[in-house]
Design an enzyme around this catalytic site. Structure first.
Site, PDB file in Angstrom:
ATOM      1  N   PHE A  71      40.030  -3.196   5.469  1.00 41.89           N
ATOM      2  CA  PHE A  71      40.723  -2.095   4.808  1.00 41.89           C
ATOM      3  C   PHE A  71      39.813  -1.230   3.937  1.00 41.89           C
ATOM      4  CE2 PHE A  71      41.745  -6.073   2.492  1.00 41.89           C
ATOM      5  CZ  PHE A  71      41.088  -5.815   1.300  1.00 41.89           C
ATOM      6  N   LYS A 124      50.274  -5.794   3.297  1.00 42.27           N
ATOM      7  CA  LYS A 124      49.624  -6.753   2.400  1.00 42.27           C
ATOM      8  C   LYS A 124      49.578  -8.090   3.137  1.00 42.27           C
ATOM      9  CE  LYS A 124      49.376  -8.535  -2.291  1.00 42.27           C
ATOM     10  NZ  LYS A 124      48.964  -9.895  -1.993  1.00 42.27           N
ATOM     11  N   ARG A 150      36.538 -13.765  -3.013  1.00 45.05           N
ATOM     12  CA  ARG A 150      36.830 -13.057  -4.260  1.00 45.05           C
ATOM     13  C   ARG A 150      36.230 -13.786  -5.471  1.00 45.05           C
ATOM     14  NH1 ARG A 150      43.137 -11.552  -5.167  1.00 45.05           N
ATOM     15  NH2 ARG A 150      43.172 -12.054  -7.348  1.00 45.05           N
ATOM     16  N   GLU A 173      40.748  -8.823   4.573  1.00 46.03           N
ATOM     17  CA  GLU A 173      41.527 -10.041   4.349  1.00 46.03           C
ATOM     18  C   GLU A 173      41.459 -10.875   5.631  1.00 46.03           C
ATOM     19  OE1 GLU A 173      42.978 -10.734   1.454  1.00 46.03           O
ATOM     20  OE2 GLU A 173      44.693 -12.036   1.830  1.00 46.03           O
ATOM     21  N   ARG A 229      41.538  -4.177 -12.239  1.00 49.59           N
ATOM     22  CA  ARG A 229      42.931  -4.166 -11.852  1.00 49.59           C
ATOM     23  C   ARG A 229      43.493  -2.857 -12.381  1.00 49.59           C
ATOM     24  NH1 ARG A 229      45.900  -8.304 -10.018  1.00 49.59           N
ATOM     25  NH2 ARG A 229      44.584 -10.049 -10.543  1.00 49.59           N
ATOM     26  N   LYS A 274      50.281  -3.488  -5.769  1.00 45.05           N
ATOM     27  CA  LYS A 274      50.874  -4.343  -4.730  1.00 45.05           C
ATOM     28  C   LYS A 274      52.387  -4.204  -4.793  1.00 45.05           C
ATOM     29  CE  LYS A 274      49.740  -8.228  -7.660  1.00 45.05           C
ATOM     30  NZ  LYS A 274      49.242  -9.570  -7.778  1.00 45.05           N
ATOM     31  N   ARG A 332      40.674 -13.183   0.772  1.00 41.72           N
ATOM     32  CA  ARG A 332      39.867 -11.976   0.657  1.00 41.72           C
ATOM     33  C   ARG A 332      38.442 -12.259   1.131  1.00 41.72           C
ATOM     34  NH1 ARG A 332      40.835  -7.849  -3.302  1.00 41.72           N
ATOM     35  NH2 ARG A 332      39.494  -6.079  -2.857  1.00 41.72           N
ATOM     36  N   GLU A 373      49.254   0.240   3.205  1.00 37.57           N
ATOM     37  CA  GLU A 373      48.751  -0.728   4.186  1.00 37.57           C
ATOM     38  C   GLU A 373      49.574  -2.004   4.112  1.00 37.57           C
ATOM     39  OE1 GLU A 373      44.861  -1.340   2.626  1.00 37.57           O
ATOM     40  OE2 GLU A 373      44.112   0.594   3.307  1.00 37.57           O
TER      41      GLU A 373
HETATM   42  P1  AMP Z   1      47.235 -10.620  -5.489  1.00 37.13           P
HETATM   43  O1  AMP Z   1      46.334 -11.770  -5.141  1.00 37.13           O
HETATM   44  O2  AMP Z   1      48.696 -10.931  -5.362  1.00 37.13           O
HETATM   45  O3  AMP Z   1      46.871  -9.949  -6.786  1.00 37.13           O
HETATM   46  O4  AMP Z   1      47.012  -9.481  -4.355  1.00 37.13           O
HETATM   47  C1  AMP Z   1      45.771  -8.918  -4.111  1.00 37.13           C
HETATM   48  C2  AMP Z   1      45.185  -9.527  -2.864  1.00 37.13           C
HETATM   49  O5  AMP Z   1      45.891  -9.118  -1.714  1.00 37.13           O
HETATM   50  C3  AMP Z   1      43.778  -9.076  -2.577  1.00 37.13           C
HETATM   51  O6  AMP Z   1      42.833  -9.807  -3.316  1.00 37.13           O
HETATM   52  C4  AMP Z   1      43.640  -9.342  -1.090  1.00 37.13           C
HETATM   53  O7  AMP Z   1      43.169 -10.655  -0.892  1.00 37.13           O
HETATM   54  C5  AMP Z   1      45.062  -9.277  -0.572  1.00 37.13           C
HETATM   55  N1  AMP Z   1      45.323  -8.171   0.371  1.00 37.13           N
HETATM   56  C6  AMP Z   1      46.082  -8.288   1.479  1.00 37.13           C
HETATM   57  N2  AMP Z   1      46.165  -7.137   2.137  1.00 37.13           N
HETATM   58  C7  AMP Z   1      45.425  -6.228   1.464  1.00 37.13           C
HETATM   59  C8  AMP Z   1      45.129  -4.840   1.643  1.00 37.13           C
HETATM   60  N3  AMP Z   1      45.621  -4.139   2.656  1.00 37.13           N
HETATM   61  N4  AMP Z   1      44.328  -4.250   0.719  1.00 37.13           N
HETATM   62  C9  AMP Z   1      43.833  -4.939  -0.321  1.00 37.13           C
HETATM   63  N5  AMP Z   1      44.086  -6.247  -0.552  1.00 37.13           N
HETATM   64  C10 AMP Z   1      44.876  -6.895   0.323  1.00 37.13           C
END
Ligand code: AMP
Length: 585
Positions: free
Chosen positions: A351, A259, A281, A311, A427, A433, A264, A257
Site C-alpha cells: 500500500f 484494512k 513494525r 501487510e 499516529r 482506521k 505489517r 483501502e
Molecule cells: P492498528 O494496529 O489497529 O493500529 O492498525 C494499523 C495497522 O493496520 C498497520 O500497522 C498495518 O499493519 C495494518 N494495515 C492493514 N491494512 C492496511 C492498509 N491498507 N494501510 C495501512 N495499514 C494497514
C-alpha cells in the site's frame, strides 16, 4: 574511553531510577565519549552490539556462559551454577570471583599471562563482536574460550556487565527514547532537541547512527538524516475518528483501502544490501521467515532499489481466502519455516512506497507515491498484490467500500489523506482506521485497546486449575504503566490456560511493585508480570474510575487475542485511551 569508565557509568545508571537523573548521566557519558565510540556505547547500553534489526544474536546459552565464567576464574562449572542459582545474577557472581582474585589456570596457560593493558570501549566491543560472530563447527568452544579470556582481562565491575550482555540481562532500564533525551541534554542542557532527534530516529531507526551523527555534526547533521536502504523506517500509524463525515472533514479527499488483518511488513530491496530485507513494525528483521516474499520481490519488482510498506496476510492454499491473524502469526517462527510456508502461504498487500532508486519518497504526496508504486511492480497478483483503493470525498462511497471489506471478512478500511506525506513513527490524522462506526454500534468503542499485562491473581475453584483467576492490564503514560482493568471474566478455558502459560514465563520473582508501574494498593496482584505481553482487549465502553490509575476503566472487557506482533511501545497509550473515552460521548 576505557571500558572501566563505561562500566562505572553503567553502575551509576543501574542504581538510578529517576528518569531525569538517568538523562543527565547519559548526557555526561555522551560528552565524554569519542565520536567513534558513542554509537557503540548506545548499543551496549541497550545490551546489544548492533541495532536490533540487524538480528545479531550472541548464540550463547546460559550454560555456555557458566562454563566461560568457570574457565576464566578456575573453578568448577557446578560451583558457578550453584552460586548463580543462589544469587540470580551471573554477572554479579562473576564479578565477585574476579574481585576475590580467582584466576583460571586453564585460561592463563591457553593465552599466556593476561595482558596488563586497560581495554578501551572499542577493544571490548571488538572482542564481543568476534565472540558473537563465531559460527559453525567448534564455535561453542571457541565462544567460551574467547569469553573466558576477555573476562580475565577486564576489571571486576566490567565483568559484571560483559557477562550480562550475551545473557540479554543488562537491564539498565531505559530505551532508545531515553538515549535520545540524553543526546538532547548533551547538546542543549535540556530535552528541547528530543522532537528533532526522534524525528530523525523515526526515519533511520539506528540509535548508534543518530548518536554518532549528532556528536559529529550537531543539529545540522540531524536535519540531513535521510531514508537509508537497509535501515528500517518507523511505520506510520493510524488514528481513530468516530464518523466518516469527520474523516472527510478533517482530511478532504481520501484514499480508501481495505484494512488487512495480518502483520505489517516493510520490505527493502537492492543490490547494495545484498538483496531483500523484511522488517516488522517492531524493527525486527524477519527476512528468513518469509522466503516466498524474498523470491517474489526479486522477480516482481521493477526497480534497482525500493522500500515498500505492506501487510502480510496468510491465505488458505486450497481456497485462496484470507486466514485469520492467529494463523498468519504462526509464520513468525525460528524453525520449520519451509513447512509452515507451504501450509500458510503469505500474500503481501502493498500500500505504500517510501524510497525508490536512490530517492526518498516520504515527502511526496500519497497520490504520487501510489503512482510510483503501481509502476514499480509486475502485476502478477501472486505473492505481491497491490492493495485495491478508491479515491473519494463522498462519505457514502467510503461507507460502501468499508461495508464491502467487512463482508469479505476483513477488519474494515484505512482512510488516508490523499495529499499527505508519509509520517514515520507517527499516529497522525493523515491515516485513520475505520473498523466500525460509532453510531452503528450502540455505545461500543470505536476500537479495541492493546493493553499490557501487569500482573495476575490466583484463581479460586475451577480457575485455580488454570493457575490464574484474573489479570491486571494497563496502558502507557510516558514511561509509566497505569491500570485500566482487572479482567476476570470473558475468557475461554483455553485462553485462561494461555494467559497462565505466558504470564508464568514473564513473572517477576519479587513481591515488590515494579518502579514503572502505577497501581492502586487495593489492586496489587499476587504476581507482577514484566510488561512484555500485549493483549488486544475489547470493551463495551470506558468509564471514569477512582481506583484505576489511568483515571479510566474498561467496562465488560474481553480478551480478543494476544498481540505477539506488538511490544509495549506499540501498545495503546493513556492519551489514546482518553481519546476513545471522548469519542464515545
Ligand atoms: P492498528 O494496529 O489497529 O493500529 O492498525 C494499523 C495497522 O493496520 C498497520 O500497522 C498495518 O499493519 C495494518 N494495515 C492493514 N491494512 C492496511 C492498509 N491498507 N494501510 C495501512 N495499514 C494497514
Amino acid at each position: 574511553m576505557t571500558f572501566k569508565k563505561l562500566s562505572e557509568y553503567f553502575e551509576e545508571l543501574e542504581k538510578t531510577s529517576s528518569r531525569l537523573k538517568i538523562t543527565e548521566i547519559l548526557a555526561n557519558l555522551f560528552k565524554e565519549a569519542e565520536e567513534d565510540e558513542i554509537g557503540k556505547i548506545c548499543y551496549l547500553s541497550l545490551g546489544r552490539l548492533l541495532p536490533q534489526y540487524e538480528g545479531l544474536e550472541f548464540q550463547m546459552a546460559e550454560k555456555m556462559l557458566v562454563r566461560a565464567v568457570a574457565k576464566a576464574f578456575g573453578i568448577e562449572d557446578q560451583a558457578v551454577q550453584k552460586q548463580y542459582k543462589k544469587e540470580g545474577d551471573l554477572g554479579v557472581v562473576a564479578e565477585e570471583l574476579k574481585a576475590r582474585g580467582y584466576k583460571g589456570a586453564q585460561v592463563q596457560s591457553l593465552f599466556g599471562e593476561p595482558k596488563k593493558q586497560i581495554l578501551s570501549v572499542g577493544e571490548v566491543y571488538k572482542r564481543l563482536m568476534e565472540i558473537a560472530k563465531e559460527k559453525g563447527e567448534g564455535s561453542v568452544d571457541r565462544k567460551i574460550t574467547k569469553m573466558a579470556a576477555l573476562l580475565t582481562e577486564i576489571e571486576a565491575l566490567a565483568v559484571r556487565f560483559v557477562v550480562r550482555i550475551p545473557l540479554g540481562k543488562l537491564r539498565l532500564g531505559f530505551s532508545e527514547m531515553t538515549l535520545l533525551d540524553g543526546l538532547s541534554w548533551m547538546g542543549k542542557g535540556d530535552k528541547s532537541l528530543r522532537p528533532e532527534l526522534e524525528g530523525a530516529f523515526n526515519v533511520v531507526a539506528d540509535i548508534g547512527k543518530i548518536a554518532e551523527t549528532f556528536k559529529k555534526s550537531g543539529e545540522k547533521g540531524i536535519k540531513e538524516i535521510k531514508v537509508t536502504l537497509g535501515v528500517p523506517i518507523l511505520s506510520a500509524l493510524a488514528q481513530r475518528l468516530p464518523t466518516v463525515e469527520e474523516m472527510v472533514e478533517k482530511m478532504g479527499e481520501v484514499v480508501v483501502e481495505p484494512k488487512y488483518d495480518g502483520t505489517r511488513l516493510q520490505v527493502h530491496f537492492g543490490r547494495s544490501i545484498g538483496g531483500v530485507r523484511v522488517f516488522t513494525r517492531n524493527l525486527e528483521n524477519v527476512t528468513h521467515m518469509f522466503p516466498e516474499i524474498v523470491e517474489a520481490v526479486k522477480k516482481e519488482v521493477k526497480a534497482e532499489e525500493i522500500i515498500f510498506d505492506s501487510e502480510g496476510v496468510g491465505v488458505d492454499p486450497k481456497t485462496g481466502g484470507y486466514l485469520p491473524f492467529q494463523e498468519t502469526i504462526k509464520r513468525k517462527r525460528k524453525y520449520g519455516i519451509e513447512d509452515k510456508a507451504k501450509e500458510i502461504p503469505l500474500k503481501c498487500y502493498l500500500f505504500d512506497v517510501l524510497y525508490k532508486d536512490g530517492k526518498s519518497l516520504i515527502s511526496e504526496p500519497l497520490r504520487k507515491r501510489r503512482e510510483i508504486l503501481e509502476k514499480a511492480i509486475e502485476h502478477k497478483a501472486n505473492t505481491l498484490v497491490l492493495s485495491p483503493q478508491i479515491i473519494t470525498s463522498d462519505p457514502e462511497e467510503i461507507r460502501a467500500f468499508h461495508q464491502e471489506q467487512i463482508e469479505r471478512g476483513l477488519e474494515g478500511a484505512m482512510i488516508k489523506k490523499a495529499d499527505s506525506a508519509y509520517e514515520p513513527g507517527r499516529r497522525g490524522f493523515t491515516w485513520v482506521k475505520f473498523k466500525q462506526e460509532e453510531t452503528k454500534k450502540g455505545g461500543g468503542l470505536a476500537d479495541t485497546l492493546d493493553c499490557v499485562i501487569m500482573g495476575t491473581y490466583r484463581g479460586k475453584g475451577k480457575r485455580a486449575g488454570f493457575g490464574v483467576g484474573a489479570f491486571l492490564v494497563g496502558v502507557k503514560k510516558d514511561d509509566v504503566f497505569v491500570t485500566v482493568s482487572k479482567i476476570g471474566t470473558g475468557l475461554s478455558d483455553e485462553q485462561w490456560r494461555e494467559v497462565y502459560k505466558r504470564t508464568e514465563n514473564k513473572a517477576l520473582k519479587t513481591e515488590e511493585k515494579p518502579e514503572e508501574y502505577s497501581v492502586d494498593k487495593n489492586l496489587y496482584p499476587d504476581t507482577w508480570v514484566k510488561p512484555e505481553i500485549v493483549v488486544e482487549i475489547q470493551a463495551d465502553n470506558i468509564t471514569e474510575s477512582p481506583i484505576h490509575t489511568a483515571g479510566l476503566a474498561l467496562r465488560f472487557p474481553r480478551l480478543v487475542r494476544f498481540r505477539d506482533d506488538k511490544t509495549q511501545n506499540q501498545a495503546t497509550t493513556l492519551r489514546e485511551t482518553e481519546k476513545l473515552f471522548e469519542l464515545q460521548k
